[in-house]
Design a protein around this motif. Structure first.
Motif, PDB file in Angstrom:
ATOM      1  N   GLU A 143      87.880 -94.263  17.003  1.00  0.00           N
ATOM      2  CA  GLU A 143      88.272 -93.725  15.698  1.00  0.00           C
ATOM      3  C   GLU A 143      87.331 -94.228  14.597  1.00  0.00           C
ATOM      4  O   GLU A 143      86.940 -93.480  13.714  1.00  0.00           O
ATOM      5  CB  GLU A 143      89.694 -94.159  15.349  1.00  0.00           C
ATOM      6  N   SER A 144      86.975 -95.511  14.669  1.00  0.00           N
ATOM      7  CA  SER A 144      86.049 -96.061  13.688  1.00  0.00           C
ATOM      8  C   SER A 144      84.700 -95.361  13.801  1.00  0.00           C
ATOM      9  O   SER A 144      84.061 -95.045  12.799  1.00  0.00           O
ATOM     10  CB  SER A 144      85.844 -97.558  13.916  1.00  0.00           C
ATOM     11  N   LEU A 145      84.277 -95.116  15.025  1.00  0.00           N
ATOM     12  CA  LEU A 145      82.986 -94.463  15.219  1.00  0.00           C
ATOM     13  C   LEU A 145      83.026 -93.032  14.673  1.00  0.00           C
ATOM     14  O   LEU A 145      82.079 -92.569  14.043  1.00  0.00           O
ATOM     15  CB  LEU A 145      82.610 -94.473  16.707  1.00  0.00           C
ATOM     16  N   GLU A 175      89.359 -87.912   6.418  1.00  0.00           N
ATOM     17  CA  GLU A 175      89.392 -88.716   7.643  1.00  0.00           C
ATOM     18  C   GLU A 175      89.929 -90.118   7.357  1.00  0.00           C
ATOM     19  O   GLU A 175      90.690 -90.680   8.138  1.00  0.00           O
ATOM     20  CB  GLU A 175      87.986 -88.824   8.248  1.00  0.00           C
ATOM     21  N   ALA A 176      89.489 -90.680   6.214  1.00  0.00           N
ATOM     22  CA  ALA A 176      89.971 -92.012   5.829  1.00  0.00           C
ATOM     23  C   ALA A 176      91.489 -91.975   5.665  1.00  0.00           C
ATOM     24  O   ALA A 176      92.198 -92.884   6.100  1.00  0.00           O
ATOM     25  CB  ALA A 176      89.296 -92.471   4.548  1.00  0.00           C
ATOM     26  N   ALA A 177      91.987 -90.904   5.054  1.00  0.00           N
ATOM     27  CA  ALA A 177      93.428 -90.757   4.849  1.00  0.00           C
ATOM     28  C   ALA A 177      94.147 -90.689   6.201  1.00  0.00           C
ATOM     29  O   ALA A 177      95.152 -91.355   6.434  1.00  0.00           O
ATOM     30  CB  ALA A 177      93.717 -89.508   4.023  1.00  0.00           C
ATOM     31  N   ARG A 178      93.588 -89.902   7.098  1.00  0.00           N
ATOM     32  CA  ARG A 178      94.211 -89.714   8.401  1.00  0.00           C
ATOM     33  C   ARG A 178      94.256 -91.042   9.171  1.00  0.00           C
ATOM     34  O   ARG A 178      95.264 -91.402   9.781  1.00  0.00           O
ATOM     35  CB  ARG A 178      93.389 -88.687   9.203  1.00  0.00           C
ATOM     36  N   MET A 179      93.164 -91.793   9.092  1.00  0.00           N
ATOM     37  CA  MET A 179      93.127 -93.063   9.823  1.00  0.00           C
ATOM     38  C   MET A 179      94.088 -94.077   9.227  1.00  0.00           C
ATOM     39  O   MET A 179      94.738 -94.825   9.943  1.00  0.00           O
ATOM     40  CB  MET A 179      91.711 -93.615   9.829  1.00  0.00           C
ATOM     41  N   SER A 180      94.150 -94.083   7.917  1.00  0.00           N
ATOM     42  CA  SER A 180      95.056 -95.008   7.258  1.00  0.00           C
ATOM     43  C   SER A 180      96.502 -94.696   7.653  1.00  0.00           C
ATOM     44  O   SER A 180      97.300 -95.586   7.951  1.00  0.00           O
ATOM     45  CB  SER A 180      94.859 -94.855   5.756  1.00  0.00           C
TER      46      SER A 180
END
Ligand code: ATP
Ligand code: MG
Lengths: 330, 263
Positions: free
Chosen positions: A120-122, B6-11
């Protein structure tokens, strides 16, 4: 034009004496001054240039100013004096533009998302660096292969071992094909096998893809295995800039002959060599290349004493560097 | 733009890994909701209406605000300050990212999680056990959703600014504590602003804090229609613009004199 060009670089930190509670903190924010501000010079005067495709070790004792330099090279710290140019950009002014061309790994911390699977980070990084989908797939497959990420790509980062996490961090810093890679202690805390795996990877990266690498480390084996050139700093000043092999010869380039005598000798002495230590019939003689050659020394020894065995030890960088840290340059 | 989504989704996914914490938090919210409800029930004994609030309105207000605690996250949030303190902010800053946008994205992802798993269940508790009123039309829901979103962005800006002060001092916790002292009152969280003495109320409704809880609450209760409703939303929007601008300026001056901690 070198890729990295640093001239008379300086960084002083202003350390506010603590105290005053939240109100004191607020006052410091507003006035910027507050009481009792002390200055710490982390980097005093450092100049060097690194060319494309070089792999350079940046070495110095704890608190020498290595990390501070790297932060200035990436643009996340503003220098107090001197100049830095990286790939034609001034890092702290053009931080975001430069960011797309560099990769950074701070070995002591991670840039990966702790709670989520590594992949996911990648994936997020692919979007951050706007790597095209096809290119990303290719690159990921290659890095997965070289760094053997396969077994843990889908595991949350907090469950990874330090070595796995470090490989993940390396992959993360390379997805966007940076021209320069800064590595701040990439092998810290790793076991011998994990270290060797990372070294092999870095060598390959540098040789095959021509990525310029600047790395800090406290492990001299990293340096002798990876770098041809090293910079040694202490107290924010450059002590040495030159070949890794050359340093041992130039400074403290003492070789050592370990001799087992057939019988006890009261006061063994050989011209050109210094008796460093003795234990019974075993002698440790150190000598300088310029003063006497190994064959001449051995000949002189055998002429005087009955000898059972001999071992010649070449100077190791570790000892040289330790001496430089302790005594400065001779 | 994609990055921020994407940042929102990961958070969102990060918060989802802590399900037990959510359950515990929900229980606490419920308990305090119960407490606050019983205070209002006692207060309305023999009093049909106070300051334009019926008992039903007051209970709706209680459960709505209980539900908004986590989405707004006003009660202490030091994620950015912690990255400054530990130095891990270095990796974020060494990326081609809009730092503010990146964290706004992350915070909206977090808020989405808290709306689903904290706000919604809290509203349901209020609905089932206290029969609280809900907005009666799609339009009212839409207005509330917009207002809620603006309130979240505003709360993010406030928290962002407090955290960014971490570039100058390591004692962000203290400053956060001081701000929170005011936030409880000034947002209209403890008591609706309408219950304040008129002189105080005139001032407090003008402050940006009112736009974080009081305004969305009024809109949820459908206390404002038409032009009044638009004025309330406009007021929130105004503060969002001011706060985003202020946060930007503060961040700019912070990054100009960056100090990243630690080796
Ligand atoms: N944010 C800061 N505020 C005040 N002083 C600092 C700060 N960062 C570093 N220093 C000081 O600057 C000096 C250099 O620190 P730096 O982290 O660059 O050393 P280093 O060479 O990376 O050491 P190490 O090998 O231990 O990582 C140290 O004396 C350190 O205490
Ligand atoms: Mg360091």
């Amino acid at each position: 034009m070198p890729l990295v060009h640093v001239e008379h670089l300086q960084k002083r930190f202003r350390v506010a004496e603590r105290g005053g509670g939240p109100l004191g903190a607020l006052r410091r924010v507003i006035s910027r001054e507050g009481r009792g501000v002390r200055e710490v010079a982390a980097v005093e005067d450092i100049s060097f240039a690194i060319g494309r495709g070089e792999m350079v070790a940046y070495v110095g004792p704890n608190g020498a100013g290595k990390s501070t330099t790297i932060k200035m090279l990436t643009g996340i710290l503003v220098p107090s004096g001197g100049s830095v140019v990286v790939d034609g950009l001034i890092p702290w002014r053009q931080r975001t533009m430069l960011a797309a061309r560099i990769g950074v790994v701070f070995g002591q911390r991670t840039q990966l998302w702790w709670d989520l699977p590594l992949i996911e980070s990648l994936r997020l990084l692919r979007h951050i660096y706007k790597v095209p989908e096809g290119r990303y797939r290719e690159k990921l497959a290659r890095l997965t292969d070289l760094l053997d990420l396969g077994p843990f790509l889908d595991r949350p980062v907090r469950q990874l071992s330090l070595g796995q996490r470090m490989r993940g961090d390396l992959a993360a810093s390379l997805l966007h094909d940076p021209k320069i890679l800064y590595l701040d202690e990439p092998t810290i805390g790793l076991d011998v096998v994990a270290k060797e795996r990372i070294r092999t990877f870095l060598l390959d990266l540098n040789r095959r893809e021509g990525v310029t690498v600047l790395l800090t480390t406290h492990d001299m084996a990293d340096i002798s295995r990876l770098c041809e050139r090293m910079l040694i700093i202490d107290h924010g000043k450059l002590l040495y800039d030159g070949g890794v092999g050359a340093i041992a010869e130039r400074y403290g380039g003492e070789r050592r002959l370990v001799v087992d005598l057939a019988e006890d000798v009261a006061a063994p002495a050989v011209p050109g060599a210094r008796l460093e230590r003795r234990e019974g019939t075993r002698l440790w003689l150190s000598f300088r290349r310029e003063e006497i050659g190994a064959p001449a020394l051995i000949a002189a020894l055998t002429a005087r004493y009955a000898i059972r065995d001999l071992t010649l030890e070449e100077p190791d960088i570790e000892a040289v560097v330790r001496r430089i840290y302790e005594e400065g340059l001779p | 733009m994609r990055v921020y989504l994407e940042a929102a989704r990961m958070s969102y996914r990060c918060y989802r890994t802590y399900g037990a914490a959510t359950l515990a938090g929900l229980a606490t919210n419920g308990f305090f909701g119960l407490l606050r409800s019983s205070v209002f029930i006692a207060f309305y004994e023999g009093r049909p209406i106070a300051e334009g609030y019926t008992l039903d309105d007051a209970l709706t207000y209680v459960w709505l605000t209980q539900g908004m605690i986590m989405p707004l996250f006003l009660w202490g949030w030091l994620e950015i300050a912690d990255t400054i303190r530990s130095g891990s902010i270095a990796s974020d800053l060494a990326k081609p990212l809009d730092y503010f946008g990146f964290w706004l994205g992350r915070d909206l992802g977090r808020a989405a999680y808290h709306i689903l798993y904290r706000w919604l269940p809290t509203i349901l508790i209020g609905l089932i056990f206290f029969g609280i009123g809900l907005p009666g039309s799609a339009l009212a829901w839409l207005a509330f959703a917009l207002s809620f979103l603006l309130a979240i962005v505003l709360s993010f800006c406030l928290r962002f600014m407090i955290n960014v002060v971490g570039f100058w001092t390591t004692d962000v916790r203290g400053i956060m504590g001081m701000v929170l002292l005011f936030v409880n009152f000034l947002t209209g969280f403890l008591v609706p602003l309408e219950f304040f003495p008129p002189a105080l109320r005139a001032i407090v409704t003008e402050l940006p804090f009112a736009a974080m809880i009081s305004i969305p609450n009024k809109i949820f209760l459908e206390q404002a229609q038409g032009r009044d409703l638009l004025l309330l939303l406009g007021r929130q929007l105004f503060w969002v613009v001011v706060f985003v601008g202020a946060a930007w300026l503060l961040l700019r001056s912070a990054t100009r004199k960056l100090v990243v901690q630690g080796g």
